[in-house]
Design a protein around this motif. Structure first.
Motif, PDB file in Angstrom:
ATOM      1  N   THR A  68       0.924  -1.303   0.060  1.00  0.00           N
ATOM      2  CA  THR A  68       0.040  -0.036   0.027  1.00  0.00           C
ATOM      3  C   THR A  68       0.785   1.149   0.049  1.00  0.00           C
ATOM      4  OG1 THR A  68      -1.651  -1.240   1.261  1.00  0.00           O
ATOM      5  CG2 THR A  68      -1.890   1.125   1.244  1.00  0.00           C
ATOM      6  N   ILE A  69       0.641   2.178  -1.038  1.00  0.00           N
ATOM      7  CA  ILE A  69       1.251   3.477  -1.103  1.00  0.00           C
ATOM      8  C   ILE A  69       0.502   4.469  -0.348  1.00  0.00           C
ATOM      9  CG2 ILE A  69       0.450   4.068  -3.402  1.00  0.00           C
ATOM     10  CD1 ILE A  69       3.218   5.168  -3.915  1.00  0.00           C
ATOM     11  N   SER A  70       1.020   5.259   0.336  1.00  0.00           N
ATOM     12  CA  SER A  70       0.190   6.260   0.852  1.00  0.00           C
ATOM     13  C   SER A  70       1.191   7.729   1.115  1.00  0.00           C
ATOM     14  CB  SER A  70      -0.299   6.017   2.237  1.00  0.00           C
ATOM     15  OG  SER A  70       0.751   5.639   3.190  1.00  0.00           O
ATOM     16  N   THR A  71       0.596   8.693   1.509  1.00  0.00           N
ATOM     17  CA  THR A  71       1.429  10.057   1.601  1.00  0.00           C
ATOM     18  C   THR A  71       1.116  10.765   2.954  1.00  0.00           C
ATOM     19  OG1 THR A  71      -0.231  11.309   0.315  1.00  0.00           O
ATOM     20  CG2 THR A  71       1.796  10.368  -0.775  1.00  0.00           C
ATOM     21  N   ASP A  72       1.891  11.537   3.528  1.00  0.00           N
ATOM     22  CA  ASP A  72       1.656  12.446   4.408  1.00  0.00           C
ATOM     23  C   ASP A  72       2.344  13.841   4.066  1.00  0.00           C
ATOM     24  OD1 ASP A  72       1.647  14.107   6.772  1.00  0.00           O
ATOM     25  OD2 ASP A  72       2.049  12.282   8.064  1.00  0.00           O
ATOM     26  N   ASN A  73       1.390  14.567   3.530  1.00  0.00           N
ATOM     27  CA  ASN A  73       1.516  15.812   2.931  1.00  0.00           C
ATOM     28  C   ASN A  73       2.426  16.815   3.913  1.00  0.00           C
ATOM     29  OD1 ASN A  73       0.966  15.250   0.329  1.00  0.00           O
ATOM     30  ND2 ASN A  73      -1.251  15.810   0.751  1.00  0.00           N
ATOM     31  N   ALA A  74       1.888  16.749   5.281  1.00  0.00           N
ATOM     32  CA  ALA A  74       2.210  17.480   6.349  1.00  0.00           C
ATOM     33  C   ALA A  74       3.801  17.373   6.551  1.00  0.00           C
ATOM     34  CB  ALA A  74       1.537  17.384   7.515  1.00  0.00           C
ATOM     35  N   LYS A  75       4.323  15.920   6.230  1.00  0.00           N
ATOM     36  CA  LYS A  75       5.360  15.682   6.501  1.00  0.00           C
ATOM     37  C   LYS A  75       6.378  15.409   5.258  1.00  0.00           C
ATOM     38  CE  LYS A  75       4.620  13.031  10.695  1.00  0.00           C
ATOM     39  NZ  LYS A  75       4.647  11.929  11.336  1.00  0.00           N
ATOM     40  N   ASN A  76       5.705  15.847   4.053  1.00  0.00           N
ATOM     41  CA  ASN A  76       6.458  15.383   2.604  1.00  0.00           C
ATOM     42  C   ASN A  76       6.852  14.185   2.376  1.00  0.00           C
ATOM     43  OD1 ASN A  76       5.945  18.060   1.839  1.00  0.00           O
ATOM     44  ND2 ASN A  76       7.742  19.024   2.248  1.00  0.00           N
ATOM     45  N   THR A  77       6.316  13.152   3.021  1.00  0.00           N
ATOM     46  CA  THR A  77       6.732  11.869   2.913  1.00  0.00           C
ATOM     47  C   THR A  77       5.711  10.815   2.245  1.00  0.00           C
ATOM     48  OG1 THR A  77       7.732  12.012   5.360  1.00  0.00           O
ATOM     49  CG2 THR A  77       7.244   9.838   4.409  1.00  0.00           C
ATOM     50  N   VAL A  78       6.327  10.050   1.576  1.00  0.00           N
ATOM     51  CA  VAL A  78       5.440   8.771   1.128  1.00  0.00           C
ATOM     52  C   VAL A  78       6.047   7.671   1.571  1.00  0.00           C
ATOM     53  CG1 VAL A  78       7.183   8.675  -0.832  1.00  0.00           C
ATOM     54  CG2 VAL A  78       4.971   7.739  -1.384  1.00  0.00           C
ATOM     55  N   TYR A  79       4.966   6.811   1.921  1.00  0.00           N
ATOM     56  CA  TYR A  79       5.112   5.536   2.523  1.00  0.00           C
ATOM     57  C   TYR A  79       5.053   4.322   1.419  1.00  0.00           C
ATOM     58  CZ  TYR A  79       4.827   8.281   6.667  1.00  0.00           C
ATOM     59  OH  TYR A  79       5.104   9.468   7.555  1.00  0.00           O
ATOM     60  N   LEU A  80       5.585   3.033   1.851  1.00  0.00           N
ATOM     61  CA  LEU A  80       5.168   1.931   1.128  1.00  0.00           C
ATOM     62  C   LEU A  80       5.033   0.955   2.269  1.00  0.00           C
ATOM     63  CD1 LEU A  80       4.756   0.614  -1.590  1.00  0.00           C
ATOM     64  CD2 LEU A  80       6.995  -0.236  -1.546  1.00  0.00           C
ATOM     65  N   GLN A  81       3.827   0.474   2.489  1.00  0.00           N
ATOM     66  CA  GLN A  81       3.598  -0.538   3.433  1.00  0.00           C
ATOM     67  C   GLN A  81       3.502  -2.007   2.731  1.00  0.00           C
ATOM     68  OE1 GLN A  81       3.002  -0.539   7.004  1.00  0.00           O
ATOM     69  NE2 GLN A  81       3.242  -2.800   6.860  1.00  0.00           N
ATOM     70  N   MET A  82       4.485  -2.732   3.081  1.00  0.00           N
ATOM     71  CA  MET A  82       4.513  -3.959   2.468  1.00  0.00           C
ATOM     72  C   MET A  82       4.512  -5.236   3.455  1.00  0.00           C
ATOM     73  SD  MET A  82       8.223  -3.403   0.395  1.00  0.00           S
ATOM     74  CE  MET A  82       9.133  -3.169   1.712  1.00  0.00           C
TER      75      MET A  82
END
Length: 115
Positions: A68-82
């Motif tokens: 699952t890909i997701s973003t946290d715009n407040a932290k300018n971060t993109v995640y990849l939950q594997m």
């Protein structure tokens, strides 16, 4: 200058989970796509997951239902939950920011799935 820094890789047993993070800095635009790629030894770099500025997501068939890909715009971060990781998921994982005039890549983070 845009900079991307990935983290979160490591060694995990088959069936395990990892969450990768990619922190972006240097004047990114939040309406631009962010993507995760991976490259296994001896293979070409391949797209794993993507998210548009509008939040639409797209996944490679091999990871659908597990990643699952997701973003946290407040932290300018993109995640990849594997989740449900397999040995064939072993690779260096890279995030990419699609700028207006060029793409920017992180340095990569190694994911190894092995018992």
């Amino acid at each position: 200058q845009v900079q991307l820094v990935e983290s979160g890789g490591g060694l995990v047993q088959p069936g395990g989970s990892l969450r990768l993070s990619c922190v972006a800095s240097g004047g990114i635009f939040r309406n631009r796509p962010m993507e995760w790629y991976r490259q296994a030894p001896g293979k070409q770099r391949e797209l794993v997951a993507a998210v548009t500025g509008g939040g639409d997501t797209n996944y490679a068939e091999l990871v659908k239902g597990r990643f699952t890909i997701s973003t946290d715009n407040a932290k300018n971060t993109v995640y990849l939950q594997m989740n449900s990781l397999k040995p064939e998921d072993t690779a260096v994982y890279y995030c990419k920011y699609a700028g207006f005039t060029r793409d920017y890549w992180g340095q990569g983070t190694q994911v190894t799935v092995s018992s």
